[in-house]
Design an enzyme around this catalytic site. Structure first.
Site, PDB file in Angstrom:
ATOM      1  N   GLY A  86      -1.803   2.646   4.853  1.00 42.54           N
ATOM      2  CA  GLY A  86      -2.805   3.286   4.003  1.00 42.54           C
ATOM      3  C   GLY A  86      -2.324   4.473   3.195  1.00 42.54           C
ATOM      4  O   GLY A  86      -2.973   5.513   3.177  1.00 42.54           O
TER       5      GLY A  86
ATOM      6  N   ASP B 189       0.833  -1.205   0.000  1.00 39.10           N
ATOM      7  CA  ASP B 189       0.000   0.000   0.000  1.00 39.10           C
ATOM      8  C   ASP B 189       0.868   1.256   0.000  1.00 39.10           C
ATOM      9  O   ASP B 189       0.532   2.279  -0.582  1.00 39.10           O
ATOM     10  CB  ASP B 189      -0.869   0.068   1.272  1.00 39.10           C
TER      11      ASP B 189
ATOM     12  N   HIS C 143      -3.332   8.010   8.308  1.00 34.80           N
ATOM     13  CA  HIS C 143      -3.184   6.612   8.727  1.00 34.80           C
ATOM     14  C   HIS C 143      -1.818   6.289   9.311  1.00 34.80           C
ATOM     15  O   HIS C 143      -1.649   5.254   9.945  1.00 34.80           O
ATOM     16  CB  HIS C 143      -3.413   5.670   7.531  1.00 34.80           C
TER      17      HIS C 143
ATOM     18  N   TYR D  16      -9.352   9.995  -4.729  1.00 37.77           N
ATOM     19  CA  TYR D  16      -8.729   9.201  -5.781  1.00 37.77           C
ATOM     20  C   TYR D  16      -9.356   9.375  -7.152  1.00 37.77           C
ATOM     21  O   TYR D  16      -8.959   8.706  -8.103  1.00 37.77           O
ATOM     22  CB  TYR D  16      -8.709   7.720  -5.348  1.00 37.77           C
TER      23      TYR D  16
ATOM     24  N   HIS E 234     -12.251   7.056   5.146  1.00 35.85           N
ATOM     25  CA  HIS E 234     -11.569   6.080   5.984  1.00 35.85           C
ATOM     26  C   HIS E 234     -11.382   6.624   7.398  1.00 35.85           C
ATOM     27  O   HIS E 234     -11.151   7.828   7.581  1.00 35.85           O
ATOM     28  CB  HIS E 234     -10.202   5.726   5.376  1.00 35.85           C
TER      29      HIS E 234
ATOM     30  N   ASP F  86     -12.678  12.232   5.939  1.00 32.11           N
ATOM     31  CA  ASP F  86     -12.212  11.253   4.943  1.00 32.11           C
ATOM     32  C   ASP F  86     -13.128  10.034   5.074  1.00 32.11           C
ATOM     33  O   ASP F  86     -13.635   9.762   6.158  1.00 32.11           O
ATOM     34  CB  ASP F  86     -10.773  10.877   5.333  1.00 32.11           C
TER      35      ASP F  86
END
Lengths: 526, 293
Positions: free
Chosen positions: A160, A110, A152, A314, A189, A187
């Site tokens: 992440g 990642d 992260h 993204y 996440h 976010d």
């Protein structure tokens, strides 16, 4: 250090609802860092956002700074020594010699090793720490670093797509000057790196809105509330796919409103990860740019020093749109929907508009469930004492008043006395009328005039002297007064809450002795 | 430091084995966890368990997912002092400036000598509704407007234009590439067909040995992808994508990819305008070399 800073007077730009002084950090090198082939994280999006900001003419409204690069000893304020040494040394060419370390620090998949990895970290972290210093020095009301927000990263490892946690470093910087910092993460996440770093302290409250359930990183359950001293100072809002603007707003606003009232942060950090937008390549929410930006708009209205950071995102054309629009919200400018000509114009076709509507995807969050989550969190907030680490002031107004007020008034040029005792008995019957003069000039403070019982006309100097605990800054009082009813002459608070108001002498305050001149008004409000 | 053995629990072991990858949509990774890091984990009752509206009769949908605990210990949390250091604040004097003033960064904008004439009405303004181009909305029309705007910005921004590397933004970057190099790049992408993997970038570096990896990446984002979007906007407007790397065959073919409705003559004239941006005569060398103290 002036009284201004101890009690945290209103922001440099004053109490004007529209204007804020904005600092924006940008490094022109950022766009060419490239994670790896097929990797969804593309720093190029930040360059696109910057180009859009310039072409909308937003330069006129803010200051733009090139960030200082963070050095290794500065990373080590949070991160482990050996982890930073590893990041400094590893390259795509040498990584095959360090397989064990790659595994240990969770780098390689990642979080790939790429050319310029370490200087990429120095750049994005430098922007966030710079943004914090701007707020600490009261040089700006809002500071922005779209290259930051990599939430992260952990103390000892990458995660992440995040290598170093610029948010933690920025908050540690803010904590040098602010007793309490609020961190909010929108976010898609969970903001696990920041939550974990501050899980055991009450000086940072972390609030994260995220998708939960079979989704990275796996933390962020409703029941994760903090530990030890930090218990109840972590809030998690777990959500399902497809949440839309309306549902999100109905969670965000009441929860954050309560957080602001109860926690009274001296600074706020908002991670604006754009992967919660509709149509994101990795995300599955259904927010529009306007819905996402409503969070920025809402926080801005509290008039507390605010830092805006980037994060995920993204579908890069939408990331650029979002962060450009949020820059405009920060400076207080509305943008026309037809995009101006810019270097990346074709990225935004075929409509070439700023706003992209949400899709028709199903909102898997039922109103009932969202209400349950909201109520659980509001309950949790009730459990924490107001303004932690400082005893709640409950002394009745009459006893303390007389002596302090006398002391205070002796130093004043005007000598009109106020009969505190007679007012305390009346205060329960009448609504307080409050008026105060502007105290936003740096270094000069003016007298705040207030009365629990009697209306004070503008310009009158009479009033009860007040003392304020040094943790409660003026702009918060102002916000409480202002935000309650958009009118600072009227208040709606519960019967058990006390009003705290500040007062200053009409002189330049330059020593700690001046603190003694502050007095607090405490009174019951109906 | 990981040699200091501390307690670890079987439960944490199980939890760490479920580590998720952000790139995968479901739990997939099984890494050997580093137990040694764990000081202790907390397992606390939710403080509102007794009062919570949640009950077994009305579980939330999230309750069907396992709860991954947050690790607690010296390898996880940041060190946070209990209070703001008031003495430190006072000792810095009235100005109250942090001793870390280098963090304020280098102010690029505004700066002395900037001659911005932006009127208040033009802040936040979008593009004009009409233009007088022969084919409004065509690739040529858009390119000429971009070029005009860039000239204006260059005049307004002064050295900030170079600080922000405007010459490294958008199709302007193609002026540093010959037409032959551009054709070669496209051919390389075509050879790698469905997606760009490791081999593409290795081949690209080898093919364009005179160019740095950074220059190739810059070309990719600023020119190649931009033209791809341009193609999509006109030929596949319902199917646009700026992010996945499966390229449209029509875009990759020679006929459509380069020309895009323009003749090479007009492209040359635009390149001539753009080349002015390489003029560095008024770049302030002092600003470039100064270091923030």
């Amino acid at each position: 250090m002036g009284l201004d800073d101890e009690s945290g007077s209103s922001l440099p730009s004053g109490t004007d609802a529209k204007k804020r002084k904005v600092s924006y950090f940008y490094d022109s090198e950022i766009g060419n860092y490239y994670y790896s082939q097929g990797h969804p994280m593309k720093p190029h999006r930040i360059r696109m956002a910057h180009n859009l900001v310039l072409n909308y003419g937003l330069l006129e409204c803010m200051e733009v700074c090139k960030p200082n690069l963070l050095e290794s000893n500065e990373f080590r304020v949070f991160h482990a020594d050996d982890y930073i040494s590893f990041l400094q040394s590893v390259t795509p060419e040498t990584q095959h010699e360090q397989l064990r370390q790659l595994k240990r620090f969770n780098v390689g998949e990642d979080c790939p090793v790429f050319d310029g990895l370490y200087s990429f970290c120095q750049t994005y972290a430098g922007g966030s720490v710079g943004a914090a210093v701007k707020l600490n020095n009261k040089e700006s009301d809002i500071s922005i670093n779209w290259s930051g927000g990599l939430h992260h990263a952990k103390k000892c490892e990458a995660s992440g797509f995040c290598y170093v946690n610029d948010i933690v470093l920025a908050i540690l910087e803010l904590l040098k000057w602010h007793q309490r910092v609020l961190y909010i993460d929108i976010d898609i996440h969970h903001g696990d790196g920041v939550e974990e770093a501050f899980y055991t302290t009450d000086r940072v409250m972390t609030v994260s809105f995220h998708k939960f359930g079979d989704y990275f990183p796996g933390t962020g359950h409703l029941k994760d509330v903090g530990y030890g001293k930090g218990k109840c100072y972590s809030l998690n809002v777990p959500l399902n796919d497809g949440i839309d603007d309306e549902s999100y707003k109905n969670l965000f606003r009441p929860i954050i409103q309560k957080v602001m009232e109860v926690y009274q942060p001296e600074a706020v950090v908002l991670q604006c990860g754009a992967d919660s937008l509709s149509g994101d390549r990795l995300g599955c929410f259904n927010l529009s740019v306007k819905g996402h930006a409503d969070c920025v708009r809402f926080l801005r209205s509290f008039n507390v020093p605010l830092m805006l950071l980037g994060g995920g995102g993204y579908t890069i054309r939408n990331v650029a749109r979002c962060w450009c629009y949020e820059t405009a919200v920060a400076v207080g400018v509305e943008l026309q929907d037809k995009l101006p000509i810019n270097e990346y114009y074709e990225y935004f076709g075929p409509d070439y508009t700023l706003h992209v509507g949400p899709s028709n995807m199903e909102n898997q969050n039922s109103a009932k469930e969202l209400a349950k989550i909201r109520n659980t969190l509001l309950e949790q907030l009730k459990r924490i004492q107001h303004v932690p680490s400082v005893p709640f002031q409950e002394r009745p107004p009459d006893t303390k008043f007389a002596e302090e007020e006398e002391e205070d008034l002796e130093k004043r040029t005007k000598s009109n006395k106020w009969d505190a005792e007679s007012h305390s008995s009346e205060s329960e019957d009448q609504k307080p009328q409050i008026h105060y003069t502007d105290a936003s000039e740096k270094g000069v403070v003016r007298r705040l005039v207030c009365s629990p019982t009697k209306q004070i006309k503008s310009g009158e100097e009479n009033g009860i002297g007040v003392m304020i605990p040094d943790h409660v800054p003026l702009h918060k009082i102002h916000n409480q007064l202002y935000s309650e009813n958009h009118s600072w002459t009227e208040l709606k608070t519960g019967p058990e809450e006390f009003l705290r108001v500040t007062s200053w002498s009409k002189s330049v305050v330059s020593s700690q002795n001046s603190l003694a001149q502050n007095l607090t008004l405490c009174g019951h409000l109906k | 430091m990981y040699e200091d053995l501390v307690r670890s629990s079987q439960r944490l072991l199980a939890l760490q084995n479920n580590r998720l990858s952000l790139l995968a949509s479901s739990p997939s990774k099984c890494r050997v966890p580093n137990n040694n890091k764990v000081d202790h984990i907390f397992i606390e009752n939710h403080p509102l368990d007794s009062l919570s509206p949640l009950s077994k009769e009305n579980p939330l949908s999230i309750d069907r997912f396992s709860r991954k605990l947050v690790p607690v210990g010296p390898y996880f949390q940041a060190q946070v002092p209990d209070r703001v250091d008031v003495k430190r604040k006072v000792s810095l004097g009235e100005s109250g400036f942090s001793d870390d003033s280098k963090w304020l960064g280098r102010q690029i904008w505004p700066f002395k000598g900037s001659n911005v004439v932006t009127e208040r009405e033009s802040i936040g303004k979008g593009r004009a509704l009409m233009c007088s181009c022969y084919l409004p909305g065509s690739v040529e029309c858009i390119r000429s407007h971009i070029s005009e705007k860039r000239q204006r910005l260059r005049a307004e921004l002064g050295s900030a234009f170079f600080n922000w590397r405007f010459y490294d933004m958008g199709e302007e970057v193609s002026t540093f590439w010959t037409e032959r190099e551009e054709q070669r790049f496209k051919a390389l992408v075509r050879l790698n067909s469905s997606s760009l993997d490791n081999s593409f970038w290795c081949q690209a570096s080898a093919c364009f040995s005179a160019k740095s990896k950074e220059e190739i990446v810059s070309y990719y984002f600023n020119v190649f992808l931009l033209r791809r979007r341009s193609y999509q906007n006109r030929f596949t407007p319902r199917n646009i994508d700026s992010d996945d790397e499966e390229f449209e065959p029509g875009f990759l073919s020679n006929d459509l990819g380069v020309k895009m409705g323009m003749d090479s003559g007009s492209r040359t004239s635009i390149c001539a305008k753009n080349s002015q941006c390489q003029d560095l005569d008024f770049m302030d060398m002092d600003m470039e070399q100064s270091v923030e103290v």
